[in-house]
Design a protein around this motif. Structure first.
Motif, PDB file in Angstrom:
ATOM      1  N   ASP A   1       4.138   1.946   2.264  1.00 54.99           N
ATOM      2  CA  ASP A   1       5.242   2.782   1.821  1.00 54.99           C
ATOM      3  C   ASP A   1       4.646   4.112   1.384  1.00 54.99           C
ATOM      4  N   PHE A   2       5.509   5.051   1.071  1.00 59.15           N
ATOM      5  CA  PHE A   2       5.055   6.373   0.661  1.00 59.15           C
ATOM      6  C   PHE A   2       5.876   6.873  -0.511  1.00 59.15           C
ATOM      7  N   MET A   3       5.235   7.704  -1.292  1.00 58.63           N
ATOM      8  CA  MET A   3       5.905   8.475  -2.333  1.00 58.63           C
ATOM      9  C   MET A   3       5.480   9.927  -2.144  1.00 58.63           C
TER      10      MET A   3
ATOM     11  N   ILE B   1       0.853  -1.185   0.000  1.00 67.42           N
ATOM     12  CA  ILE B   1       0.000   0.000   0.000  1.00 67.42           C
ATOM     13  C   ILE B   1       0.889   1.236   0.000  1.00 67.42           C
ATOM     14  N   VAL B   2       0.722   2.075  -1.018  1.00 66.79           N
ATOM     15  CA  VAL B   2       1.599   3.219  -1.215  1.00 66.79           C
ATOM     16  C   VAL B   2       0.788   4.510  -1.129  1.00 66.79           C
ATOM     17  N   GLY B   3       1.028   5.276  -0.092  1.00 64.00           N
ATOM     18  CA  GLY B   3       0.365   6.562   0.076  1.00 64.00           C
ATOM     19  C   GLY B   3       1.130   7.661  -0.628  1.00 64.00           C
TER      20      GLY B   3
ATOM     21  N   LYS C   1      10.067  12.015  -3.458  1.00 65.77           N
ATOM     22  CA  LYS C   1      10.494  10.871  -2.648  1.00 65.77           C
ATOM     23  C   LYS C   1       9.905   9.627  -3.278  1.00 65.77           C
ATOM     24  N   ASP C   2      10.773   8.693  -3.605  1.00 65.76           N
ATOM     25  CA  ASP C   2      10.317   7.446  -4.195  1.00 65.76           C
ATOM     26  C   ASP C   2      10.066   6.419  -3.095  1.00 65.76           C
ATOM     27  N   MET C   3       9.462   5.293  -3.463  1.00 65.35           N
ATOM     28  CA  MET C   3       9.222   4.202  -2.523  1.00 65.35           C
ATOM     29  C   MET C   3      10.543   3.659  -1.990  1.00 65.35           C
ATOM     30  N   ASP C   4      10.511   3.175  -0.758  1.00 68.77           N
ATOM     31  CA  ASP C   4      11.669   2.482  -0.198  1.00 68.77           C
ATOM     32  C   ASP C   4      11.621   0.999  -0.553  1.00 68.77           C
ATOM     33  N   LEU C   5      10.419   0.421  -0.589  1.00 65.16           N
ATOM     34  CA  LEU C   5      10.237  -0.984  -0.933  1.00 65.16           C
ATOM     35  C   LEU C   5      10.303  -1.165  -2.447  1.00 65.16           C
TER      36      LEU C   5
END
Length: 180
Positions: free
Chosen positions: A65-67, A40-42, A85-89
């Protein structure tokens, strides 16, 4: 008081909470049918209250994760989408569920979906708290929508004007004299 800058309340906090329950149940059922669990990417910052309300209702183990992406200057979409900011995962080979506060012009969402697919995501779905179809300039739709809203400047529940009003517990229409 920030509430004095609100012309009218469009969606009450209780309505948002109830809709989050419904969306979470629908999303979970859809992923269970496919035997998948999405990452799930917010999309920061606007999705945070919605994402928090949504994920606490899932019963599957969530990876989040977040972007951070931007395409706005004040009240106007500038059309240039930047990844701050890109995803870390890694999303390679994974199902991704993007959590968005609002689908407006659609430019940001289109670019984020393309980016995640280029990075190898198996599938990319979108859940958005709000949809404002009158403002769409590209062909894109969210897979899950909380509420459709009219073409008015809305704030609250994560949505902002110049980084303010995100903390309102409802969706309201900002008085025009505030942003003119």
């Amino acid at each position: 008081m920030i509430s004095q800058d609100i012309q009218k309340v469009l969606i009450e906090e209780t309505q948002i909470n109830e809709r989050c329950k419904e969306l979470a149940a629908q999303i979970e059922a859809d992923y269970q049918k496919r035997g998948q669990v999405p990452v799930i990417v917010g999309l920061l910052k606007g999705s945070v209250p919605f994402m928090a309300e949504l994920i606490k209702r899932f019963t599957f183990p969530c990876e989040i994760d977040f972007m951070s992406v931007s395409s706005y200057d004040g009240t106007e979409s500038i059309g240039d989408v930047r990844i701050d900011k890109d995803m870390d995962l890694s999303c390679k080979g994974r199902e991704v569920l993007i959590v968005e506060d609002i689908v407006d012009t659609g430019r940001t969402l289109r670019e984020v979906k393309k980016l995640l697919k280029r990075k190898g995501a198996a599938d990319v779905k979108v859940v958005s708290l709000l949809d404002k179809p009158e403002r769409r300039v590209v062909e894109i739709e969210a897979d899950y929508i909380g509420f459709r809203v009219p073409d008015e400047f809305v704030v609250g529940y994560g949505l902002d004007y110049n980084q303010k009003y995100r903390n309102l517990p409802y969706i309201g229409v900002l008085k025009p004299e505030v942003y003119r």
